[in-house]
Design a protein around this motif. Sequence first.
Motif, PDB file in Angstrom:
ATOM      1  N   THR A   3       0.832  -1.203   0.000  1.00  0.00           N
ATOM      2  CA  THR A   3       0.000   0.000   0.000  1.00  0.00           C
ATOM      3  C   THR A   3       0.862   1.247   0.000  1.00  0.00           C
ATOM      4  O   THR A   3       1.962   1.261   0.554  1.00  0.00           O
ATOM      5  CB  THR A   3      -0.924   0.023   1.221  1.00  0.00           C
ATOM      6  OG1 THR A   3      -0.133   0.057   2.413  1.00  0.00           O
ATOM      7  CG2 THR A   3      -1.821  -1.197   1.245  1.00  0.00           C
ATOM      8  N   ILE A   4       0.347   2.265  -0.628  1.00  0.00           N
ATOM      9  CA  ILE A   4       0.954   3.590  -0.579  1.00  0.00           C
ATOM     10  C   ILE A   4      -0.141   4.546  -0.138  1.00  0.00           C
ATOM     11  O   ILE A   4      -1.174   4.662  -0.792  1.00  0.00           O
ATOM     12  CB  ILE A   4       1.503   4.021  -1.950  1.00  0.00           C
ATOM     13  CG1 ILE A   4       2.631   3.092  -2.382  1.00  0.00           C
ATOM     14  CG2 ILE A   4       2.015   5.448  -1.883  1.00  0.00           C
ATOM     15  CD1 ILE A   4       3.251   3.467  -3.712  1.00  0.00           C
ATOM     16  N   LEU A 288       1.944  -3.072  -9.616  1.00  0.00           N
ATOM     17  CA  LEU A 288       1.906  -1.687 -10.074  1.00  0.00           C
ATOM     18  C   LEU A 288       2.207  -0.719  -8.924  1.00  0.00           C
ATOM     19  O   LEU A 288       3.004   0.207  -9.072  1.00  0.00           O
ATOM     20  CB  LEU A 288       0.542  -1.370 -10.676  1.00  0.00           C
ATOM     21  CG  LEU A 288       0.405   0.000 -11.340  1.00  0.00           C
ATOM     22  CD1 LEU A 288       1.205   0.041 -12.639  1.00  0.00           C
ATOM     23  CD2 LEU A 288      -1.055   0.329 -11.618  1.00  0.00           C
ATOM     24  N   VAL A 289       1.591  -0.964  -7.777  1.00  0.00           N
ATOM     25  CA  VAL A 289       1.826  -0.105  -6.620  1.00  0.00           C
ATOM     26  C   VAL A 289       3.263  -0.247  -6.131  1.00  0.00           C
ATOM     27  O   VAL A 289       3.895   0.740  -5.738  1.00  0.00           O
ATOM     28  CB  VAL A 289       0.823  -0.436  -5.499  1.00  0.00           C
ATOM     29  CG1 VAL A 289       1.183   0.300  -4.215  1.00  0.00           C
ATOM     30  CG2 VAL A 289      -0.591  -0.066  -5.919  1.00  0.00           C
ATOM     31  N   SER A 293       5.991   2.704  -5.892  1.00  0.00           N
ATOM     32  CA  SER A 293       6.671   3.048  -4.639  1.00  0.00           C
ATOM     33  C   SER A 293       8.180   3.130  -4.805  1.00  0.00           C
ATOM     34  O   SER A 293       8.850   3.860  -4.068  1.00  0.00           O
ATOM     35  CB  SER A 293       6.324   2.023  -3.556  1.00  0.00           C
ATOM     36  OG  SER A 293       6.834   0.749  -3.878  1.00  0.00           O
ATOM     37  N   THR A 294       8.731   2.387  -5.793  1.00  0.00           N
ATOM     38  CA  THR A 294      10.177   2.457  -5.994  1.00  0.00           C
ATOM     39  C   THR A 294      10.620   3.841  -6.437  1.00  0.00           C
ATOM     40  O   THR A 294      11.761   4.244  -6.197  1.00  0.00           O
ATOM     41  CB  THR A 294      10.628   1.421  -7.033  1.00  0.00           C
ATOM     42  OG1 THR A 294      10.010   1.713  -8.294  1.00  0.00           O
ATOM     43  CG2 THR A 294      10.270   0.018  -6.600  1.00  0.00           C
ATOM     44  N   ARG A 295       9.726   4.577  -7.083  1.00  0.00           N
ATOM     45  CA  ARG A 295      10.090   5.918  -7.521  1.00  0.00           C
ATOM     46  C   ARG A 295      10.286   6.869  -6.348  1.00  0.00           C
ATOM     47  O   ARG A 295      10.868   7.941  -6.488  1.00  0.00           O
ATOM     48  CB  ARG A 295       9.003   6.487  -8.449  1.00  0.00           C
ATOM     49  CG  ARG A 295       8.797   5.685  -9.721  1.00  0.00           C
ATOM     50  CD  ARG A 295      10.082   5.657 -10.572  1.00  0.00           C
ATOM     51  NE  ARG A 295       9.856   5.097 -11.887  1.00  0.00           N
ATOM     52  CZ  ARG A 295       9.951   3.814 -12.190  1.00  0.00           C
ATOM     53  NH1 ARG A 295      10.255   2.948 -11.245  1.00  0.00           N
ATOM     54  NH2 ARG A 295       9.741   3.394 -13.420  1.00  0.00           N
ATOM     55  N   LEU A 296       9.791   6.465  -5.170  1.00  0.00           N
ATOM     56  CA  LEU A 296       9.958   7.284  -3.970  1.00  0.00           C
ATOM     57  C   LEU A 296      11.204   6.902  -3.170  1.00  0.00           C
ATOM     58  O   LEU A 296      11.498   7.529  -2.162  1.00  0.00           O
ATOM     59  CB  LEU A 296       8.719   7.168  -3.072  1.00  0.00           C
ATOM     60  CG  LEU A 296       7.424   7.726  -3.662  1.00  0.00           C
ATOM     61  CD1 LEU A 296       6.230   7.310  -2.802  1.00  0.00           C
ATOM     62  CD2 LEU A 296       7.485   9.241  -3.779  1.00  0.00           C
TER      63      LEU A 296
END
Length: 370
Positions: A3-4, A288-289, A293-296
């Motif tokens: 979850t994000i 997908l989530v 989240s890896t982009r953060l």
Amino acid sequence: MNTIDTLYFPGTVFLSGSQFPLFLLFPQVHILQPVEAGENDGATAEHPDIFIKNGFCQVHTPCPLGDSRQRFLHLITDIRNRKDDYAAQLSSLTMAAMSAPRPQGDDTTQGIISSLLGTKKVEDEQEHRESVELALWQARLVLKIAEILDHEEEEIAEQLALLEDRESDLFRQLHGEDLEDAEEDDPLRELLELRDKINHPTASVIKNRFRAWKQLYIAGDLPEWPIWVTMMLEAADIILEQYETLQGRPALEIGLIPLPASLGRDQQEAFALVSAFREANADLLCRLVAELSTRLSPDQDTSDNAPRFPAVGAALSDEWREAMQSHFPEALYGRTAITAYLLPGQSFATLLGKKEQTRSTDRVMLLVIG
């Protein structure tokens, strides 16, 4: 499912079918509400209870009104029941008061004496508390009036659309056509009809709403949501412009995520569609989530050459588009897109001028729908 946490702003309710597709992407969406919920009243009647009750949407009320809640709700009821332009006038007056400059110090004789006697600090603290409470009251008022106006616009648009449908049916009957052979309603057609009939708020109105929402956000002790999402481009522009001012560079646009343009007017039907999609695509949503989240992550590339999300031609991107087309054919549900912006080096709290006690992230993501 990974979850994000995602915060929707500056809206405080979900009213239309064009908002519901957001629940397809994120396991839970958070919203701020100007007034806390209470038992045995209709304070939450306009909210999508079915999404809240099933954990798809979580509500937060910064600095609850407490003992002043009933008094505030009586005022809102009075505004809602008035048939003139009382709401618009009160909103304008409230925004004018929120924008008015504060007095700069007190150089009166009384102020000097109070300072010498050591009582000025106490008076200043009391005045500050009263000023904060007044600002919050005004912000809540603006947000509730915005909810009322949005709700009324939706109702008016729906009534006009129904009226046109009845006129069309009557016209076909007069010409001897069989109504059973008429084209059935679909969410895309309904969305286009509503868009044509709704008087959308102006840029200045959205900026005023964002200012009131910001006042509420700053005053509360809230979680640090790493992703914010909005359907109001003017509100997104305020954050993107502030980021560029502080960082000296624009935010990184890292990708587009397609979504249905609408899931229809009925909340029960929209909830059923969202639930079925989630159940059938649980693994895809998880991946997908997780990819999002890896982009953060702090070790991710933040240069202008950073990889887009999801990468063009990537298997994940293709799977998502196929799932969209399978569950929500574009011919019936239309298409919109979420534009993702990465904001490295900042948090949303600092961008809005909120003093942070701790800082757990050095980058956040802004999603803009439409």
